[in-house]
Design an enzyme around this catalytic site. Structure first.
Site: not given
Lengths: 377, 377
Positions: A324-326, A367, B47
């Site tokens: 994920t973009c985390d 996401n 997101k």
């Protein structure tokens, strides 16, 4: 890795991470608990893995169920358990949920304060309650906070309050911490439990039950003692503190019941470095991460065994992260994970001992990634 | 708290936690970004909150979209955005997902290593790519790891590699850290971006775009600078490092776009103490916790404003926790949260500024609790 899981995965195309649970392993685990603690009733902690087929198998084997919510109570009933085999083990319950549980026939409730006792007395008169006491949790791999339970002295007041309000002061519970690797940890808690039994007996209240909680580990990377070690350590501690007046006992295994029954298959999405510096860490990104089911890697607490088809080649330290973009979706970084230097993008990896506390933790759509799929075989 | 949310909640019976998002606030935020950075295109970070109504409003307002997965790309398309307004901003992509994105018309991709460039060159020939560089993230409240990006020197090689493979080396991106409270943080990253532009220009490759990322904060408990402060700090930094050859710029606000547009209503399930000791902490348990949508309280990172109907009475320090049987499901403990001493079990509380990074993080069914419900008004 069981042969059944191996055969199943061999025939399945990979299209996103999946958890495969082998019911044969769950059955073996149940039987091992029953054998190691023959006089103790097993209340499976539904939250560890609430898959209907897992619950049905355990209900058929005679297991009872420790539940955290009305939804879990209903799942246990649907699996074939009668209400007398269900404990509402969450100490934090809405009064209307207690009323619903009572209407469903549930008669056993956890408490850790007078306020919770009063809710139960109002909507489930005459029910049995057990008071949870605090444990320090040393030796456990998953952090145990002070969230549940009260000091033993307060538990005495809580149970006496329950008795006065017409409830059955049934017993004491504790939890020595999840993934507890030291069987001796039950001793201290049982000393407190015995103290509570004796003090209340002096006040004319006879407790009946000690809930020994969960905490039984599953095998991740480190070796763990066998279930029989826990059985004998607990039996000896019971003898020591209760003499020949042994209480009725129950246990609430979750991780110990299903942890090693499941394997997650995941795909390597990317392998890269952040700079050309020789000593710069290699980053390996999987298609599952902290928000896709591996929440227990939080603070790098639980360290799963990971197998690849290239094991045997030289191993190099890697930072392991999710897709994920985390930026917080990193599994192991402080303590890097050793993986084969020959590992490639697109390779499949097996994350072992993931049968407990994975699927239901997974985010609903973070996401845009779907929740972890489970297949019970 | 907007009047629209107040009116909506007044007419709604509470039966579990819910998030209410006010589209008027999202519209105001979009317009504020457009005004503060008039020459910059806005790519909303899907997101943060992928609710269809939020995406539709933003698409109608002319926003572009930063997406993390194929699912998010499809959501943006369904909301009315054309593919040329969509960026596939995740640096970690499966090759087959890139192929799907390409088939859907997406032409703009994030990369931070040669391996990712090669995937794109194989399945999306001719596409535009931008290289993400590492930032240190000081001043940000949500931890920024080294997960995304590479050092600027490597970004030069990555973009040159893309150019050689027939892709369009389009630009540079960075992220100064989520909930970034210091507008000056863009300066250092823009210096690196300019260096990359100049170096590649010397090699005959003309970059066009700087992706200024997200990081724009929403107001939690502490005051934050207004969007216009960010706009002017960024404009000055662009002038300083790019002179009068300003690149095309884009921003990717997520939290800054929807954070303050949402409010979660939750119920107090239990208030108790662990002992009778005078100085022992008061525990307040809500019906939402770390696994029900408040994942960003991890390590007590994000501190939400919480309002109750009893505010104004004496405030006492409380440990705040969620409703699940997980000892890690504690929101604020190291730094206790002050709540009214008169707060009671059953009271409703409002958790403000929860429009971003809440719903989609929420666990699918942990402990049997359903995921957080969202209502967009």
């Amino acid at each position: 890795m069981t042969e059944r899981i191996q055969n199943f995965l061999a025939s399945r195309r990979h299209d996103g991470p999946c958890l495969v649970v082998d019911l044969d392993v769950v059955r073996e685990n149940y039987n091992a608990f029953a054998k190691a603690l023959p006089d103790t009733r097993v209340f499976y902690a539904v939250k560890a893995n609430p898959e209907p087929k897992v619950l049905k198998l355990l209900a058929d084997l005679g297991s009872c169920f420790d539940t955290a919510s009305v939804v879990e109570i209903k799942l246990a009933l649907e699996a074939g358990a009668t209400a007398d085999r269900i404990s509402f083990g969450n100490t934090i319950k809405k009064e209307r949920d207690i009323a619903t549980a009572r209407a469903l026939g549930v008669d056993l409730y956890a408490v850790d304060c007078k306020e919770e006792v009063e809710k139960i007395a109002r909507v489930a008169p005459g029910a049995r309650v057990f008071a949870r006491i605090l444990c320090d949790g040393s030796g456990a791999e998953w952090p145990l906070s002070r969230k549940f339970g009260c000091v033993p002295e307060m538990a005495i007041d809580v149970l006496e309050h329950a008795h006065r309000l017409g409830l059955v002061a049934h017993g004491v519970s504790f939890h020595v911490g999840s993934q507890q690797r030291d069987p001796a940890m039950w001793d201290g808690a049982l000393a407190s439990a015995a103290m509570i039994f004796h003090t209340l007996a002096d006040r004319g209240i006879q407790l009946a039950m000690v809930n020994l909680g969960g905490g039984f580990p599953t095998r991740y990377l480190k070796e763990i003692p066998g279930v029989e070690s826990y059985g004998s350590a607990i039996f000896n501690a019971l003898r020591k503190h209760f003499g020949n007046q042994l209480p009725e006992t129950i246990i609430e295994p979750g991780r110990g019941m299903v942890g090693n029954a499941g394997i997650i298959r995941s795909e390597v999405v990317l392998i890269s470095k952040k700079s050309d510096a020789e000593d710069d860490a290699r980053w390996v990104y999987l298609d599952i991460g902290k928000f896709g089911g591996l929440a227990e890697t939080m603070d790098e607490a639980i360290r799963y065994p990971i197998k690849t088809a290239r094991d045997g080649s030289a191993m190099v330290p890697c930072v392991l992260a999710g897709p994920t973009c985390d930026s917080a979706d990193v599994l192991y970084e402080k303590d890097p994970y050793f993986l084969p230097v020959s590992l490639e993008i697109g390779d499949l990896v097996l994350i072992e001992a993931t049968g407990a506390y994975t699927t239901t933790y997974s985010a609903v759509a973070f996401n845009g990634f779907p929740p972890l799929e489970t297949i019970v075989i």
